[in-house]
Design an enzyme around this catalytic site. Structure first.
Site, PDB file in Angstrom:
ATOM      1  N   SER A 163       0.834  -1.193   0.000  1.00 23.59           N
ATOM      2  CA  SER A 163       0.000   0.000   0.000  1.00 23.59           C
ATOM      3  C   SER A 163       0.874   1.250   0.000  1.00 23.59           C
ATOM      4  CB  SER A 163      -0.956  -0.061   1.194  1.00 23.59           C
ATOM      5  OG  SER A 163      -2.007   0.865   1.063  1.00 23.59           O
TER       6      SER A 163
ATOM      7  N   ASP B  50      -9.977  -4.647  -5.091  1.00 24.58           N
ATOM      8  CA  ASP B  50      -9.438  -3.820  -4.001  1.00 24.58           C
ATOM      9  C   ASP B  50     -10.270  -2.550  -3.909  1.00 24.58           C
ATOM     10  OD1 ASP B  50      -7.962  -2.111  -2.348  1.00 24.58           O
ATOM     11  OD2 ASP B  50      -6.038  -2.881  -3.050  1.00 24.58           O
TER      12      ASP B  50
ATOM     13  N   HIS C 267      -7.595  -5.629  -0.357  1.00 27.06           N
ATOM     14  CA  HIS C 267      -6.457  -4.744  -0.097  1.00 27.06           C
ATOM     15  C   HIS C 267      -5.507  -5.418   0.879  1.00 27.06           C
ATOM     16  CE1 HIS C 267      -4.451  -0.867  -0.276  1.00 27.06           C
ATOM     17  NE2 HIS C 267      -4.241  -0.962   1.043  1.00 27.06           N
TER      18      HIS C 267
END
Length: 320
Positions: free
Chosen positions: A141, A267, A296
């Site tokens: 991320s 996601d 995610h």
């Protein structure tokens, strides 16, 4: 490079993106992965805490792990990655970004999606004090955005860096913010905001002249936090200037080190601009894999080893 085909096909329940995300973030447990902490000093007088885990046999290969927003080196996705990499002969250095190791950092600034100067400091430390001849990067991320920006923004990338894997990357930060502020992600956004506001309150104790009670009260959304603190503490005009300057999307075309991006189609944190299909098509180094499932930083897998953990080992091994 063309898009990389994906064969990820999880059990039925984990085809749900939200379940995959929540299980990975809150329910997954990874045990039996000893870590040894090392503190390094940064050029501005601040510090970073690094958590090391080593394979059973000596190795010349190391992977630097970078966590996501409000993460740390004890999150399951970091521990799971370290365990899988150690089992395959890689040493691991898991970075705790400033203020994320359980102790507040000493400077007014903190960490953010584009703070590549701190990654450089970690790499310099490894190169100066260790004897690893192959260095790999893996980020999740925010950490994935950071490492891709580092590789493409014009740094003198050390020859020892052989490859990178970036998982669930918000390649266009403003788009990811838009997704997080939408109704489908209201619970995640609330959790992030709560943690960030608590950090801001702690920062206020150290720097009362820079953060007022009104500032804290005015943090209603994640964008407010970036307008009030992130941008001002790190030299950006406002939140949108921060997102514009730090999104890795614009730097992908200049990456020369083989880099695999794994962004799941389901996601909920990522909109269309976060899937750099055109950039990957015309790059000689960027590989983009878009599994249908995964959520995610999810990618549930058998034997408590996620699909992204297996793919990272495969990708690094082929480059070794």
């Amino acid at each position: 490079m063309p898009l990389v085909s994906s064969n990820y096909d999880p059990p039925f329940l984990f085809k749900n993106g939200h379940l995959s995300t929540i299980y990975s973030g809150l329910l997954r447990k990874v045990t039996h992965i000893p870590q040894e902490r090392q503190r390094i000093s940064l050029p501005d007088g601040d510090f970073l805490d690094l958590d090391w885990s080593l394979p059973t046999a000596p190795t010349t290969k190391i992977v630097v792990l970078l966590h996501g927003l409000e993460g740390n080196a004890q999150r399951a996705y970091i521990l799971g990655s370290a365990k899988a990499l150690n089992a395959n002969g890689y040493a691991v250095c898991a970075v705790n970004f400033r203020g994320c190791s359980g102790e507040p950092n000493t400077r007014y600034r903190s960490y953010h999606s584009g703070a590549t100067e701190d990654l450089k400091a970690v790499l310099d430390h490894i190169l100066d004090t260790e004897n690893y001849t192959e260095i790999y990067l893996k980020g999740f991320s925010l950490g994935g955005n950071l490492l891709l920006k580092y590789l493409g923004e014009g740094n003198s990338v050390p020859a020892e860096i052989k490859g990178a894997v970036a998982v669930s990357v918000p390649c266009q930060l403003a788009d990811s913010l838009t997704q997080l502020l939408s109704f489908k992600n209201i619970a995640y956004a609330a959790r992030f905001k709560k943690n960030l506001v608590e950090k801001l309150k702690a920062k206020q104790q150290l720097f009362p002249e820079k953060i007022s009670d009104a500032d804290i009260k005015n943090v209603v959304t994640l964008k407010d936090f970036d307008d009030i603190y992130t941008s001002k503490a790190h030299g950006f005009a406002d939140a949108m200037d921060y997102y514009t300057q730090c999104s890795c999307l614009q730097f992908l075309k200049d990456i020369q080190v083989p880099a695999l991006i794994i962004n799941a189609q389901n996601d909920s944190f990522l909109g269309e601009p976060c899937y750099p299909i055109e950039e990957a098509k015309y790059s000689t180094a960027v590989f983009l894999e878009i599994p249908k499932y995964g959520g995610h930083v999810g990618f549930h897998g058998a034997s408590n080893i996620t699909y992204a953990e297996r793919r990272a080992v495969e990708f690094f091994t082929k480059l070794s």
